[in-house]
Design a protein around this motif. Structure first.
Motif, mmCIF file in Angstrom:
data_model
loop_
_atom_site.group_PDB
_atom_site.id
_atom_site.type_symbol
_atom_site.label_atom_id
_atom_site.label_comp_id
_atom_site.label_asym_id
_atom_site.label_seq_id
_atom_site.Cartn_x
_atom_site.Cartn_y
_atom_site.Cartn_z
ATOM 1 N N UNK A 1 -49.001 -4.716 -55.670
ATOM 2 C CA UNK A 1 -47.839 -5.338 -55.045
ATOM 3 C C UNK A 1 -48.197 -6.017 -53.728
ATOM 4 N N UNK A 2 -49.011 -5.364 -52.912
ATOM 5 C CA UNK A 2 -49.294 -5.939 -51.600
ATOM 6 C C UNK A 2 -50.089 -7.238 -51.741
ATOM 7 N N UNK A 3 -50.920 -7.336 -52.786
ATOM 8 C CA UNK A 3 -51.656 -8.580 -53.013
ATOM 9 C C UNK A 3 -50.723 -9.692 -53.467
ATOM 10 N N UNK A 4 -49.722 -9.372 -54.279
ATOM 11 C CA UNK A 4 -48.739 -10.392 -54.680
ATOM 12 C C UNK A 4 -47.906 -10.839 -53.482
ATOM 13 N N UNK A 5 -47.466 -9.885 -52.675
ATOM 14 C CA UNK A 5 -46.650 -10.230 -51.512
ATOM 15 C C UNK A 5 -47.427 -11.110 -50.532
ATOM 16 N N UNK A 6 -48.738 -10.922 -50.474
ATOM 17 C CA UNK A 6 -49.559 -11.706 -49.553
ATOM 18 C C UNK A 6 -49.588 -13.183 -49.919
ATOM 19 N N UNK A 7 -49.087 -13.551 -51.115
ATOM 20 C CA UNK A 7 -48.971 -14.955 -51.487
ATOM 21 C C UNK A 7 -47.860 -15.655 -50.710
ATOM 22 N N UNK A 8 -46.983 -14.870 -50.068
ATOM 23 C CA UNK A 8 -45.879 -15.431 -49.289
ATOM 24 C C UNK A 8 -46.325 -15.612 -47.830
ATOM 25 N N UNK A 9 -45.408 -16.012 -46.969
ATOM 26 C CA UNK A 9 -45.788 -16.411 -45.616
ATOM 27 C C UNK A 9 -45.232 -15.461 -44.561
ATOM 28 N N UNK A 10 -46.064 -15.208 -43.548
ATOM 29 C CA UNK A 10 -45.665 -14.524 -42.307
ATOM 30 C C UNK A 10 -45.009 -13.175 -42.556
ATOM 31 N N UNK A 11 -45.573 -12.369 -43.432
ATOM 32 C CA UNK A 11 -45.026 -11.041 -43.679
ATOM 33 C C UNK A 11 -45.582 -10.043 -42.672
ATOM 34 N N UNK A 12 -44.787 -9.033 -42.396
ATOM 35 C CA UNK A 12 -45.254 -7.900 -41.608
ATOM 36 C C UNK A 12 -45.359 -6.699 -42.538
ATOM 37 N N UNK A 13 -46.549 -6.118 -42.628
ATOM 38 C CA UNK A 13 -46.771 -4.935 -43.442
ATOM 39 C C UNK A 13 -46.970 -3.735 -42.520
ATOM 40 N N UNK A 14 -46.157 -2.707 -42.710
ATOM 41 C CA UNK A 14 -46.368 -1.443 -42.024
ATOM 42 C C UNK A 14 -46.778 -0.423 -43.074
ATOM 43 N N UNK A 15 -47.975 0.106 -42.931
ATOM 44 C CA UNK A 15 -48.567 1.001 -43.925
ATOM 45 C C UNK A 15 -48.624 2.408 -43.345
ATOM 46 N N UNK A 16 -47.830 3.313 -43.929
ATOM 47 C CA UNK A 16 -47.691 4.663 -43.377
ATOM 48 C C UNK A 16 -48.287 5.674 -44.342
ATOM 49 N N UNK A 17 -49.330 6.357 -43.899
ATOM 50 C CA UNK A 17 -50.004 7.339 -44.742
ATOM 51 C C UNK A 17 -50.825 8.277 -43.866
ATOM 52 N N UNK A 18 -51.118 9.484 -44.352
ATOM 53 C CA UNK A 18 -52.069 10.332 -43.633
ATOM 54 C C UNK A 18 -53.440 9.660 -43.621
ATOM 55 N N UNK A 19 -54.305 10.014 -42.677
ATOM 56 C CA UNK A 19 -55.628 9.376 -42.598
ATOM 57 C C UNK A 19 -56.423 9.459 -43.898
ATOM 58 N N UNK B 1 -50.448 -6.768 -40.040
ATOM 59 C CA UNK B 1 -50.669 -5.505 -40.728
ATOM 60 C C UNK B 1 -50.785 -4.391 -39.697
ATOM 61 N N UNK B 2 -49.916 -3.395 -39.809
ATOM 62 C CA UNK B 2 -49.961 -2.237 -38.924
ATOM 63 C C UNK B 2 -50.127 -0.977 -39.763
ATOM 64 N N UNK B 3 -50.959 -0.059 -39.298
ATOM 65 C CA UNK B 3 -51.114 1.226 -39.963
ATOM 66 C C UNK B 3 -50.592 2.323 -39.051
ATOM 67 N N UNK B 4 -49.951 3.322 -39.658
ATOM 68 C CA UNK B 4 -49.320 4.370 -38.871
ATOM 69 C C UNK B 4 -49.302 5.677 -39.653
ATOM 70 N N UNK B 5 -49.229 6.767 -38.923
ATOM 71 C CA UNK B 5 -48.999 8.076 -39.545
ATOM 72 C C UNK B 5 -47.612 8.591 -39.207
ATOM 73 N N UNK B 6 -46.828 7.776 -38.483
ATOM 74 C CA UNK B 6 -45.474 8.165 -38.071
ATOM 75 C C UNK B 6 -44.437 7.540 -38.991
ATOM 76 N N UNK B 7 -43.744 8.374 -39.718
ATOM 77 C CA UNK B 7 -42.774 7.866 -40.678
ATOM 78 C C UNK B 7 -41.568 7.249 -39.991
ATOM 79 N N UNK B 8 -40.941 7.977 -39.080
ATOM 80 C CA UNK B 8 -39.716 7.479 -38.443
ATOM 81 C C UNK B 8 -39.969 6.203 -37.661
ATOM 82 N N UNK B 9 -41.042 6.183 -36.884
ATOM 83 C CA UNK B 9 -41.323 5.003 -36.072
ATOM 84 C C UNK B 9 -41.632 3.778 -36.899
#
Length: 434
Positions: A263-281, A300-308
């Motif tokens: 899905x993320x590769x398909x979405x990358x075909x579009x323009x100016x998206x912000x991806x927030x990727x939340x997962x344990x290390x 592209x932002x990576x985070x371990x904080x769900x609420x934030x």
């Protein structure tokens, strides 16, 4: 002739306009456009005047001509069949979302729009009458296997269905090549799911008939990604949003979750998206995919904080832990606090946020998955998402078998009565069909 609702939605998609902007472009009040977009069964539905239809067609022709010699996100519309444009090494096979451009995936979604009356049990088509599908699932599956089978049957075909290694002569030492070649002599299309990444490609190399990747280990799940993108497009159409510029949050097992990889590769075909990727290390998105989607104006932002990480999200896409992919690895840092539930969504998301999940989900109270307490929230799109799998997979079959242009003229009324909403608690959206 294509129905009015599908025609207008397709026009907005091609022009990349939300309803407000589209109504201005064609010179009508938004309220009038809304009544034209309603299902014919709605009491407020109105037929669009012929002069408006002709004007929209003129706009589409001029828009297509304007892109022929310009560098834009859209390539010039090709005269080549869609199966050729999305094919794999010259064959009508679907193994990866890498086979798609933005134009070709939107063309496929347009065919899915045409399939909607059949998927909703309003119409019947027999364009695949006599064709046989083999569902070869070497890994357990319910939704994907039945969805592919139902899609093929709704177009008039029949299905040979198998699950697990025990049915296969591969347990006797038969090679993937031999298995694929032999079964290809019996059927007209193959859907293959396999626990090993790359195994479906081996099946495809042994045959010239259509092969569809139904999931290969931690690799890809292209049809799921297309139906997810189709769901996002339809939900955004209802909300007056565009995919360009959207904030997409992906939560959970991003390391082994093949649905998010595709899905993320398909979405990358579009323009100016912000991806927030939340997962344990230990479960973060693989570096090769991060490298693939970085750039082209995406953040592209990576985070371990769900609420934030949920703040400002247009889409929250949750996944379960792929326990079947683990060997001796420990699952660390993925506590029940990672659960996406009603309180979390209410505190961090607005009314226009859409919550998605590829299913199955672990609905037990302490599970670190998508909570069942969201079931009555209209922002939860998981059942609309699964329903969309039928028209999308019908579109894939019709395209790969070369009959997509016959669908519209093949339809006749269904001879049975179906409920207007499959689930008794399905959300209503002011009469506008999402």
């Amino acid at each position: 002739m294509i129905d009015q609702q599908t025609f207008l939605r397709d026009a907005m998609r091609r022009l990349n306009l939300i309803r407000e902007n589209f109504s201005e472009r064609i010179g009508v009040h938004k309220r009038a456009l809304d009544t034209w977009l309603l299902p014919e069964t709605s009491g407020e539905y109105r037929a669009m005047p012929d002069i408006v239809s002709k004007f929209v067609n003129e706009i589409l022709v001029k828009d297509a001509e304007s892109h022929v010699n310009t560098q834009t996100v859209y390539s010039a519309r090709s005269a080549a069949p869609l199966s050729t444009r999305i094919g794999h090494q010259g064959k009508p096979q679907l193994l990866s979302v890498d086979q798609f451009s933005r134009e070709s995936v939107e063309d496929l979604m347009r065919i899915a729009d045409v399939m909607q009356p059949i998927a909703r049990r309003q119409k019947v088509s027999r364009i695949l009458e006599g064709a046989v599908l083999a569902n070869l699932f070497f890994e357990a599956s319910t939704r994907t296997r039945i969805s592919f089978g139902a899609a093929f049957c709704r177009l008039g075909g029949s299905v040979c269905d198998t699950t697990g290694f025990t049915f296969s002569s591969m347990t006797k030492g038969e090679s993937v090549y031999d298995t694929s070649r032999v079964i290809s002599g019996y059927v007209d299309a193959l859907v293959v799911r396999h626990p090993e990444q790359g195994a479906v490609d081996e099946f495809a190399r042994a045959t010239n008939i259509p092969v569809i990747n139904g999931g290969d280990g931690p690799g890809e799940h292209p049809s799921q990604a297309i139906l997810d993108l189709y769901t996002i497009q339809r939900e955004f159409s209802r909300l007056g949003k565009l995919i360009d510029g959207a904030h997409i949050v992906m939560v959970g097992d991003l390391k082994y979750g093949r649905t998010v990889h595709s899905l993320i590769k398909l979405l990358a075909l579009y323009r100016r998206l912000k991806f927030t990727l939340i997962a344990p290390p230990t479960l973060e998105m693989p570096p090769y995919i991060l490298e693939r989607i970085s750039g082209d104006g995406h953040v592209v932002e990576q985070s371990t904080s769900l609420a934030g990480g949920l703040k400002g999200a247009d889409i929250v896409y949750a996944t379960r832990i792929q326990k079947e992919r683990f060997a001796d690895e420990a699952i660390e840092g993925y506590a029940p606090e990672f659960q996406i539930n009603q309180a979390l969504i209410d505190a961090n998301c607005d009314a226009g946020t859409i919550v998605m999940h590829p299913l199955p989900r672990d609905g037990r109270p302490a599970a670190n998955d998508l909570s069942t307490d969201l079931n009555y929230d209209p922002r939860l799109a998981i059942f609309r998402q699964t329903d969309n799998g039928i028209p999308v997979r019908m579109a894939i079959f019709a395209t790969l078998l070369g009959v997509e242009n016959q669908v519209q003229h093949s339809m006749r009324d269904a001879g049975w009565r179906s409920p207007s909403h499959v689930g008794p608690d399905d959300a209503m959206f002011d009469g506008l069909d999402g």
